[in-house]
Design an enzyme around this catalytic site. Sequence first.
Site, PDB file in Angstrom:
ATOM      1  N   GLU A  41      -7.786  -5.512   0.167  1.00  0.00           N
ATOM      2  CA  GLU A  41      -8.323  -6.348  -0.901  1.00  0.00           C
ATOM      3  C   GLU A  41      -8.204  -7.847  -0.616  1.00  0.00           C
ATOM      4  OE1 GLU A  41     -10.129  -4.577  -2.470  1.00  0.00           O
ATOM      5  OE2 GLU A  41      -9.267  -3.577  -4.200  1.00  0.00           O
TER       6      GLU A  41
ATOM      7  N   HIS B 139       0.858  -1.195   0.000  1.00  0.00           N
ATOM      8  CA  HIS B 139       0.000   0.000   0.000  1.00  0.00           C
ATOM      9  C   HIS B 139       0.883   1.230   0.000  1.00  0.00           C
ATOM     10  CE1 HIS B 139      -3.204   2.792   1.172  1.00  0.00           C
ATOM     11  NE2 HIS B 139      -4.027   1.849   0.745  1.00  0.00           N
TER      12      HIS B 139
HETATM   13  N1  ACO Z   1       3.991  -7.626  -4.302  1.00  0.00           N
HETATM   14  C1  ACO Z   1       5.313  -7.633  -4.520  1.00  0.00           C
HETATM   15  N2  ACO Z   1       6.083  -6.544  -4.429  1.00  0.00           N
HETATM   16  C2  ACO Z   1       5.480  -5.398  -4.110  1.00  0.00           C
HETATM   17  C3  ACO Z   1       4.106  -5.307  -3.867  1.00  0.00           C
HETATM   18  C4  ACO Z   1       3.346  -6.495  -3.975  1.00  0.00           C
HETATM   19  N3  ACO Z   1       2.043  -6.482  -3.769  1.00  0.00           N
HETATM   20  N4  ACO Z   1       3.782  -4.034  -3.589  1.00  0.00           N
HETATM   21  C5  ACO Z   1       4.915  -3.342  -3.651  1.00  0.00           C
HETATM   22  N5  ACO Z   1       5.945  -4.149  -3.968  1.00  0.00           N
HETATM   23  C6  ACO Z   1       7.345  -3.796  -4.095  1.00  0.00           C
HETATM   24  C7  ACO Z   1       7.616  -3.162  -5.447  1.00  0.00           C
HETATM   25  O1  ACO Z   1       7.969  -4.135  -6.396  1.00  0.00           O
HETATM   26  C8  ACO Z   1       8.766  -2.248  -5.107  1.00  0.00           C
HETATM   27  O2  ACO Z   1       9.920  -3.012  -5.028  1.00  0.00           O
HETATM   28  P1  ACO Z   1      11.333  -2.454  -5.583  1.00  0.00           P
HETATM   29  O3  ACO Z   1      11.689  -1.333  -4.642  1.00  0.00           O
HETATM   30  O4  ACO Z   1      12.223  -3.643  -5.510  1.00  0.00           O
HETATM   31  O5  ACO Z   1      11.089  -1.975  -6.982  1.00  0.00           O
HETATM   32  C9  ACO Z   1       8.445  -1.760  -3.694  1.00  0.00           C
HETATM   33  O6  ACO Z   1       7.647  -2.811  -3.122  1.00  0.00           O
HETATM   34  C10 ACO Z   1       7.659  -0.462  -3.646  1.00  0.00           C
HETATM   35  O7  ACO Z   1       6.503  -0.620  -4.422  1.00  0.00           O
HETATM   36  P2  ACO Z   1       5.808   0.517  -5.258  1.00  0.00           P
HETATM   37  O8  ACO Z   1       5.149  -0.124  -6.451  1.00  0.00           O
HETATM   38  O9  ACO Z   1       6.751   1.652  -5.492  1.00  0.00           O
HETATM   39  O10 ACO Z   1       4.711   0.995  -4.226  1.00  0.00           O
HETATM   40  P3  ACO Z   1       3.513   1.954  -4.552  1.00  0.00           P
HETATM   41  O11 ACO Z   1       3.223   2.702  -3.316  1.00  0.00           O
HETATM   42  O12 ACO Z   1       3.792   2.737  -5.782  1.00  0.00           O
HETATM   43  O13 ACO Z   1       2.328   0.929  -4.914  1.00  0.00           O
HETATM   44  C11 ACO Z   1       0.495  -0.531  -4.658  1.00  0.00           C
HETATM   45  C12 ACO Z   1       1.299   0.614  -4.032  1.00  0.00           C
HETATM   46  C13 ACO Z   1       0.047  -0.139  -6.087  1.00  0.00           C
HETATM   47  C14 ACO Z   1      -0.768  -0.784  -3.834  1.00  0.00           C
HETATM   48  C15 ACO Z   1       1.365  -1.822  -4.718  1.00  0.00           C
HETATM   49  O14 ACO Z   1       1.737  -2.192  -3.404  1.00  0.00           O
HETATM   50  C16 ACO Z   1       0.675  -2.968  -5.422  1.00  0.00           C
HETATM   51  O15 ACO Z   1       0.744  -3.059  -6.654  1.00  0.00           O
HETATM   52  N6  ACO Z   1      -0.005  -3.881  -4.646  1.00  0.00           N
HETATM   53  C17 ACO Z   1      -0.733  -4.990  -5.274  1.00  0.00           C
HETATM   54  C18 ACO Z   1      -2.087  -4.520  -5.821  1.00  0.00           C
HETATM   55  C19 ACO Z   1      -3.110  -4.307  -4.731  1.00  0.00           C
HETATM   56  O16 ACO Z   1      -3.301  -5.127  -3.842  1.00  0.00           O
HETATM   57  N7  ACO Z   1      -3.808  -3.140  -4.825  1.00  0.00           N
HETATM   58  C20 ACO Z   1      -4.850  -2.763  -3.868  1.00  0.00           C
HETATM   59  C21 ACO Z   1      -4.372  -1.650  -2.957  1.00  0.00           C
HETATM   60  S1  ACO Z   1      -5.626  -1.191  -1.808  1.00  0.00           S
HETATM   61  C22 ACO Z   1      -6.717  -0.314  -2.724  1.00  0.00           C
HETATM   62  O17 ACO Z   1      -6.366   0.379  -3.654  1.00  0.00           O
HETATM   63  C23 ACO Z   1      -8.139  -0.406  -2.401  1.00  0.00           C
END
Ligand code: ACO
Length: 364
Positions: free
Chosen positions: A310, A255
Amino acid sequence: MLQTRVNSGLDGVIVADTVMSEVDGEAGRLIVRGHAIEELVATRGFEGVAALLWEGFAPSDQGGGGDERAVREGFALARVRAFAEVPKLLQAAKALTPVEGLRVGLGMLADSELMPHHYLVCGAMPVFLAALLRASEGKSALAPDPTLTTAQDLLRMIRGRRADAVFEKGLDAYLATITDHGFNASTFTARVVASTHAGLISAVLAGLCALKGPLHGGAPGPVLDMFDEIGSLERAGGWFDDAFSKGTTLMGFGHRIYKVRDPRADVLKNTVATLPQTAGRLAFAVEVEKSAIAALRRYKPGRRLDTNVEYYTALLLEALEVPRSAFTALFAVGRAAGWCAHIFEQEKGGRIIRPQSNYVGPRP
Ligand code: ACO
């Protein structure tokens, strides 16, 4: 001098004051208009949360907000009004997914519509969703029952008969839990559109389009797909190793704001436990979750990734027998009331939202 520092993804950028909700990502706490989410969901249903959010913001000459009974009646009237649009919707939305169908349905609503638009969209969405789902099974749409709450009537319109009270309560708790959540991508989108004075229906439609993506409201369906692929608990560890080796993003985890567990995850997990015959599936999900967190710690050290809303949404909606294809659209039904609150707040005090970009292309 031109400012050139880019905040990618607007990470950490504060763009407005709001009284709607506070997401405390370090403490793992969510406050909605002064109430902790756990207390709010235990004491109010979806209509009660909408009334709370709209209090002092919904125009009083358009039905206002603040009064739960008035909101319940407004939603019921709006469902009846929206049902008249169903034949046109089904004609236009053939072969679309439920969330795409909702997009069409909201797009069909006229700005000149006399019914207060916050009621109209919140009443239309459950009616449209139920009609779209039934049409996908070759069944005709069921007219709304204005004596019921949104959750009661939505389940009835999907299933063709009233559900047991425990299911109705479960759906009501879900809708109340997800109504508002700070400046998430869809709420921010709705506020951007509202800031141009485009009108509430357009702003809600824009919010829906942002919610649709798998990184936001589209995650719970894929959580169940992941459960299917894992199959049995002994395969979980290997499945996660494989997933990380391919660079897979785990749905239901991570998140932007929460650096600890999303508090809504436990609200929904507890709701799942109130439903019949969920113990086995819940135990499976809890173990898979442990395995996922362990893998995240291993493969993404220092990133502070945890369970988000989620993950248990997926389990709850599955237990409510909502088809996977409808999860995102159902999320939108609840979140629409929060979008409306933010749209009112934006329209009341906000300026047009117009950030800047840093030009990195060639110069003449
Ligand atoms: N699985 C694996 N790795 C992850 C995940 C995940 N779910 N979430 C973040 N990371 C990793 C990224 O790969 C990144 O790694 P890196 O530094 O090696 O490149 C690091 O953690 C930071 O991630 P970002 O993508 O920069 O985080 P951001 O804040 O931009 O994204 C998000 C947040 C979109 C929710 C992300 O965590 C994600 O894609 N989660 C999965 C989708 C999901 O469950 N969405 C629902 C969110 S709740 C809602 O909107 C109602």
